[in-house]
Design an enzyme around this catalytic site. Sequence first.
Site, PDB file in Angstrom:
ATOM      1  N   CYS A 156      32.214  29.440  28.391  1.00  0.00           N
ATOM      2  CA  CYS A 156      33.337  29.097  27.517  1.00  0.00           C
ATOM      3  C   CYS A 156      33.178  27.743  26.838  1.00  0.00           C
ATOM      4  O   CYS A 156      33.922  27.434  25.901  1.00  0.00           O
ATOM      5  CB  CYS A 156      34.638  29.110  28.306  1.00  0.00           C
ATOM      6  SG  CYS A 156      35.138  30.785  28.664  1.00  0.00           S
TER       7      CYS A 156
HETATM    8  N1  CO8 Z   1      48.845  44.199  36.791  1.00  0.00           N
HETATM    9  C1  CO8 Z   1      49.701  44.042  37.817  1.00  0.00           C
HETATM   10  N2  CO8 Z   1      49.420  43.277  38.896  1.00  0.00           N
HETATM   11  C2  CO8 Z   1      48.224  42.668  38.933  1.00  0.00           C
HETATM   12  C3  CO8 Z   1      47.290  42.790  37.883  1.00  0.00           C
HETATM   13  C4  CO8 Z   1      47.634  43.591  36.788  1.00  0.00           C
HETATM   14  N3  CO8 Z   1      46.805  43.759  35.752  1.00  0.00           N
HETATM   15  N4  CO8 Z   1      46.188  42.056  38.193  1.00  0.00           N
HETATM   16  C5  CO8 Z   1      46.410  41.494  39.375  1.00  0.00           C
HETATM   17  N5  CO8 Z   1      47.642  41.853  39.834  1.00  0.00           N
HETATM   18  C6  CO8 Z   1      48.259  41.481  41.115  1.00  0.00           C
HETATM   19  C7  CO8 Z   1      47.220  41.008  42.120  1.00  0.00           C
HETATM   20  O1  CO8 Z   1      46.616  42.094  42.764  1.00  0.00           O
HETATM   21  C8  CO8 Z   1      48.061  40.181  43.047  1.00  0.00           C
HETATM   22  O2  CO8 Z   1      48.770  41.022  43.929  1.00  0.00           O
HETATM   23  P1  CO8 Z   1      48.998  40.559  45.460  1.00  0.00           P
HETATM   24  O3  CO8 Z   1      49.830  39.307  45.358  1.00  0.00           O
HETATM   25  O4  CO8 Z   1      49.711  41.737  46.041  1.00  0.00           O
HETATM   26  O5  CO8 Z   1      47.643  40.303  46.021  1.00  0.00           O
HETATM   27  C9  CO8 Z   1      49.079  39.525  42.100  1.00  0.00           C
HETATM   28  O6  CO8 Z   1      49.122  40.372  40.941  1.00  0.00           O
HETATM   29  C10 CO8 Z   1      48.708  38.136  41.692  1.00  0.00           C
HETATM   30  O7  CO8 Z   1      47.315  38.127  41.285  1.00  0.00           O
HETATM   31  P2  CO8 Z   1      46.515  36.818  40.970  1.00  0.00           P
HETATM   32  O8  CO8 Z   1      46.701  35.853  42.082  1.00  0.00           O
HETATM   33  O9  CO8 Z   1      45.111  37.206  40.612  1.00  0.00           O
HETATM   34  O10 CO8 Z   1      47.290  36.359  39.661  1.00  0.00           O
HETATM   35  P3  CO8 Z   1      47.296  34.965  38.951  1.00  0.00           P
HETATM   36  O11 CO8 Z   1      48.686  34.525  38.841  1.00  0.00           O
HETATM   37  O12 CO8 Z   1      46.304  34.013  39.524  1.00  0.00           O
HETATM   38  O13 CO8 Z   1      46.791  35.336  37.466  1.00  0.00           O
HETATM   39  C11 CO8 Z   1      44.816  35.108  36.109  1.00  0.00           C
HETATM   40  C12 CO8 Z   1      45.495  35.854  37.259  1.00  0.00           C
HETATM   41  C13 CO8 Z   1      45.601  35.391  34.848  1.00  0.00           C
HETATM   42  C14 CO8 Z   1      43.396  35.593  35.974  1.00  0.00           C
HETATM   43  C15 CO8 Z   1      44.834  33.584  36.377  1.00  0.00           C
HETATM   44  O14 CO8 Z   1      44.419  33.308  37.677  1.00  0.00           O
HETATM   45  C16 CO8 Z   1      43.995  32.780  35.415  1.00  0.00           C
HETATM   46  O15 CO8 Z   1      44.095  32.899  34.201  1.00  0.00           O
HETATM   47  N6  CO8 Z   1      43.188  31.863  35.938  1.00  0.00           N
HETATM   48  C17 CO8 Z   1      42.369  30.969  35.113  1.00  0.00           C
HETATM   49  C18 CO8 Z   1      41.178  31.710  34.710  1.00  0.00           C
HETATM   50  C19 CO8 Z   1      40.303  30.972  33.745  1.00  0.00           C
HETATM   51  O16 CO8 Z   1      40.642  30.041  33.092  1.00  0.00           O
HETATM   52  N7  CO8 Z   1      39.127  31.450  33.626  1.00  0.00           N
HETATM   53  C20 CO8 Z   1      38.209  30.941  32.694  1.00  0.00           C
HETATM   54  C21 CO8 Z   1      37.267  32.051  32.553  1.00  0.00           C
HETATM   55  S1  CO8 Z   1      36.678  32.260  31.016  1.00  0.00           S
HETATM   56  C22 CO8 Z   1      35.103  31.596  30.909  1.00  0.00           C
HETATM   57  O17 CO8 Z   1      34.752  30.627  31.453  1.00  0.00           O
HETATM   58  C23 CO8 Z   1      34.158  32.374  30.066  1.00  0.00           C
HETATM   59  C24 CO8 Z   1      33.308  33.240  30.898  1.00  0.00           C
HETATM   60  C25 CO8 Z   1      32.364  33.978  30.036  1.00  0.00           C
HETATM   61  C26 CO8 Z   1      33.007  35.009  29.165  1.00  0.00           C
HETATM   62  C27 CO8 Z   1      32.941  36.372  29.732  1.00  0.00           C
HETATM   63  C28 CO8 Z   1      33.535  37.404  28.792  1.00  0.00           C
HETATM   64  C29 CO8 Z   1      33.712  38.809  29.371  1.00  0.00           C
END
Ligand code: CO8
Length: 373
Positions: A156
Amino acid sequence: MTRIVISGTGLYQPPHIITNAELVEAFNAYANQFNSHNAARIESGEVQAMVSSSVEFIEKASGIKQRYVIDKQGVLDPNRMRPHFEPRDDDQLSLMAEIAADAARKALAAAGKQGSDVDMVLCASANMQRAYPAMAVEIQQAIGAGGYGFDMNVACSSATFAMEQAVNAVKCGTAKCVLMVNPEITSAHLEWRDRDCHFIFGDVCTAMIIEAADTATSADQWEVLGTRLATQFSNNIRNNFGFMNRCEDTDPDARDKTFRQEGRKVFKEVVPLAAAHIEGHLKSLGFETGQIRRFWLHQANEGMNQFVLRKLVGRDVTNDIAPLILDTYANTASAGSIIAFHEHHDDMVPGDVGVICSFGAGYSVGSVVVRRL
Ligand code: CO8
């Protein structure tokens, strides 16, 4: 000392939009199909049942409302769950070079330059379409540029890291006019069958012209006051796809061969890293955060950006101070902060200072401080 400016930007926007509702409908159809095909194995405990995705979760957890993609049909087909791209002959322009050339031509027009004015092409992206020849060399030919080109990948942060290379090349005199381009076909390396991440990414391409102030003729110029890059190893965002896969005799479609992350950990660890990085960079240039008119931040998560800004500015800030484009484009890897800059700078006045900052896999953080001329 040569003064360096950004003299034009360009954006390629793919033809199709996938809304969260469409995405979730396709995912849930796939999950239901998977569960009914595997009913007996799920019943015996051998296989885990898939759980539905939800629009409410996606919007609350990320701030994403839709994404652009090059191919919509393949992604939304529950029997496919990935884009379909027609293979092209070696003598046809590759897809990545095609979208890069489109964004590049728009950036050249904005800068009042011709392709032949460019003597360095940096193709900076989270994934390259092939190993070689370098995408940048094909893009160089497509726009009629001279000089040289090369690819670089810092996930990124690829764009901000490339901006530093461009600035240094012009300062050192090894290039006069640099095209920095970020073709991000994220749909091809996203696991659309995983509800934890299927909503995160979108396709796009951004481009930027960087040159010396002496040669710039554009009405819209941004002096680069400084660049700062940092990396710190982490496995929390990882993709094991690579040229050694076939020698490891592993499944090329295995889960680890596309994007995966520990989202919570990334959130917690990257927020303080990015905030401290920007603050330190601004201080080194003699600025307080309060003097900054706009922050064009990496677009991965709305809440994450709010945390970074709260740490920096000490309060919640509006879209005017830190524009959000994530709701429309989703995470576009290295292109996110550049889209924010491209779409949200016209209202700024000469003397206004802003920061372009990316953060992501690596971990990596890159910041570029600019002033409108
Ligand atoms: N629908 C419903 N529920 C869901 C879903 C969904 N789609 N997905 C997960 N849940 C559930 C989980 O299972 C979990 O349930 P439980 O509590 O029962 O275990 C609950 O929702 C909460 O899940 P999370 O803890 O995973 O949820 P978060 O609040 O942490 O949100 C995010 C998830 C949105 C992914 C968040 O953690 C986030 O955005 N984090 C930052 C990520 C970030 O900045 N990453 C940068 C990566 S990008 C990068 O560097 C480029 C890489 C190269 C590119 C690749 C391209 C393909």
